[in-house]
Design a protein around this motif. Structure first.
Motif, PDB file in Angstrom:
ATOM      1  N   ASN A 159      38.015 -47.790   0.928  1.00 53.60           N
ATOM      2  CA  ASN A 159      38.153 -48.275  -0.518  1.00 53.60           C
ATOM      3  C   ASN A 159      38.482 -49.814  -0.752  1.00 53.60           C
ATOM      4  O   ASN A 159      39.770 -49.715  -1.180  1.00 53.60           O
ATOM      5  CB  ASN A 159      38.901 -47.126  -1.169  1.00 53.60           C
ATOM      6  CG  ASN A 159      38.361 -45.624  -1.212  1.00 53.60           C
ATOM      7  OD1 ASN A 159      37.432 -45.467  -1.293  1.00 53.60           O
ATOM      8  ND2 ASN A 159      39.519 -44.874  -0.828  1.00 53.60           N
ATOM      9  N   PHE A 162      41.888 -52.414   0.002  1.00 54.91           N
ATOM     10  CA  PHE A 162      42.903 -51.613   0.362  1.00 54.91           C
ATOM     11  C   PHE A 162      44.107 -52.216   0.013  1.00 54.91           C
ATOM     12  O   PHE A 162      44.661 -53.418   0.560  1.00 54.91           O
ATOM     13  CB  PHE A 162      42.819 -51.156   2.005  1.00 54.91           C
ATOM     14  CG  PHE A 162      43.940 -50.247   2.176  1.00 54.91           C
ATOM     15  CD1 PHE A 162      43.597 -48.850   2.441  1.00 54.91           C
ATOM     16  CD2 PHE A 162      45.340 -50.507   2.462  1.00 54.91           C
ATOM     17  CE1 PHE A 162      44.286 -47.844   2.756  1.00 54.91           C
ATOM     18  CE2 PHE A 162      46.208 -49.407   2.936  1.00 54.91           C
ATOM     19  CZ  PHE A 162      45.858 -48.022   3.043  1.00 54.91           C
ATOM     20  N   LYS A 277      41.325 -46.434  -6.902  1.00 55.07           N
ATOM     21  CA  LYS A 277      41.973 -45.899  -5.649  1.00 55.07           C
ATOM     22  C   LYS A 277      42.927 -46.493  -5.213  1.00 55.07           C
ATOM     23  O   LYS A 277      43.464 -46.101  -4.260  1.00 55.07           O
ATOM     24  CB  LYS A 277      40.624 -46.134  -4.643  1.00 55.07           C
ATOM     25  CG  LYS A 277      39.488 -45.278  -5.291  1.00 55.07           C
ATOM     26  CD  LYS A 277      39.638 -43.793  -5.039  1.00 55.07           C
ATOM     27  CE  LYS A 277      38.233 -43.026  -5.373  1.00 55.07           C
ATOM     28  NZ  LYS A 277      38.282 -41.559  -5.236  1.00 55.07           N
ATOM     29  N   GLN A 280      46.564 -47.787  -2.264  1.00 60.29           N
ATOM     30  CA  GLN A 280      46.514 -46.815  -1.342  1.00 60.29           C
ATOM     31  C   GLN A 280      47.705 -46.646  -0.506  1.00 60.29           C
ATOM     32  O   GLN A 280      47.920 -45.602   0.231  1.00 60.29           O
ATOM     33  CB  GLN A 280      45.452 -47.095  -0.331  1.00 60.29           C
ATOM     34  CG  GLN A 280      43.969 -47.159  -0.901  1.00 60.29           C
ATOM     35  CD  GLN A 280      43.535 -48.567  -1.631  1.00 60.29           C
ATOM     36  OE1 GLN A 280      44.282 -49.372  -2.029  1.00 60.29           O
ATOM     37  NE2 GLN A 280      42.205 -48.703  -1.688  1.00 60.29           N
TER      38      GLN A 280
END
Length: 361
Positions: A159, A162, A277, A280
């Motif tokens: 994703n 990061f 996302k 992370q």
């Protein structure tokens, strides 16, 4: 009379005596010597010293030796006390009481110490141990069992970018850790961008810039901007340039100051708005010298942010290396890295067995 005057006028030789005026003393010429004027030296800002990278052979043995060297103070402290204990005591209840005290002074923590003592008692009884070296081997194996559950390396997912949000109290070594992490990821073939989100500490941006130059990576910073906007810009820049990893520095927070903790949660929300996302990884940097206080910091930051990983720094400067065992039993959290020196390559992935070996060699 008239004749005399007539002669006087008509006599051409009768001239006035030339009076030479007295010479005016000349002013001595001042020799213009160009004197080199050195301007008053402007006090220079002290240069931020960052340890030069040290070359080391890439092998299993060099890795283990580096950790052993980093834990020298802890190991020597434990070894000295254990040696003295064996000289003066037979292995009985009094012996185990003193062993318990020794482990607590190494910041192993109450829960972990209780477990170690119970396991050692069983092994000593089973094997009829009366030797110091055998006791150390038992302690080493039991400690490794306690630490293995928190051994967890950081995995970079796809994703991109990061985003690693680095948090912690001032003085734990956050900024230096970011510089070393950058080098670590570059060695793995990843591209990195740094966000200088600690806009409250004057030297933080300068220090990160030095690390950026050393590692040849971009550092996004604004002198007066809100930390959230700096990190927002950095994440957007990384997305535009297809950068693999963004490491975001944040201002140090005291866990007792709730309003400051609330502010850092805002940064997390802003990152998520920019990249659904992300972050992370929320990496908490802890200083081994703080001992049991590290657990208090972990609990507070975890409640506010949801800590996903730990970096334990300055293990080379303390005799309290047992604090990771305390964390394993009181607030188990994945330990990603440990700092065992000042060099750029002295940030190592945490390995439980090697760590236990280094404590009880």
């Amino acid at each position: 009379m008239f004749e005399f005057l007539k002669k006087l006028v008509s006599n051409p030789k009768a001239t006035k005596k030339k009076v030479t005026p007295a010479a005016t003393p000349k002013k001595p010429k001042l020799k213009a010597t160009k004197k080199k004027v050195t301007p008053a030296a402007t006090p220079k800002k002290p240069k931020l010293k960052i340890a030069k990278p040290k070359k080391e052979k890439k092998s299993f043995f060099s890795f283990t030796e580096k950790i052993k060297k980093g834990l020298t103070k802890t190991r020597e402290n434990l070894s000295t006390q254990l040696t003295d204990l064996f000289k003066n005591k037979k292995i009985d209840e009094v012996f185990f009481e003193e062993l318990e005290t020794i482990l607590l002074t190494a910041d192993v923590g109450i829960k972990a110490t209780e477990i170690l003592i119970q396991q050692v008692k069983l092994k000593v009884k089973e094997d009829n141990v009366q030797d110091e070296s055998k006791l150390k081997a038992i302690l080493k194996n039991c400690l490794a069992e306690i630490l293995i559950p928190i051994e967890s390396s950081l995995k970079i997912n796809n994703n991109s970018p990061f985003v690693i949000m680095v948090v912690g109290v001032n003085g734990t070594g956050k900024t230096t850790t970011i510089g070393k992490l950058t080098k670590f990821f570059q060695n793995k073939g990843k591209t990195v961008l740094i966000a200088a989100g600690d806009t409250f500490r004057a030297a933080a941006t300068e220090q990160l810039s030095i690390w950026g130059e050393r590692n040849n990576v971009t550092v996004i910073s604004h002198e007066t901007a809100d930390p959230s906007s700096v990190i927002f810009d950095a994440v957007n820049s990384a997305k535009a340039k297809n950068t693999d990893i963004v490491i975001a520095d944040t201002a140090g927070r005291l866990p007792t100051q709730k309003h400051l903790i609330d502010e850092i949660t805002k940064i997390k929300r802003v990152i998520t708005k920019c990249h659904a996302k992300a972050p992370q990884e929320i990496l908490l940097v802890l200083d081994a010298n703080t001992g049991q206080n590290a657990i208090t910091q972990l609990k507070t930051f975890n409640e506010a942010l949801g800590i996903t990983g730990l970096v334990m720094t300055k293990l080379d400067g303390t005799a309290k290396g047992g604090v990771l065992a305390a964390i394993a039993k009181e607030s188990p959290t994945p330990v990603r890295f440990i700092g065992v020196g000042e060099g750029i390559d002295d940030l190592k992935e945490f390995k439980a067995k090697e760590y236990a070996e280094a404590m009880f060699e």
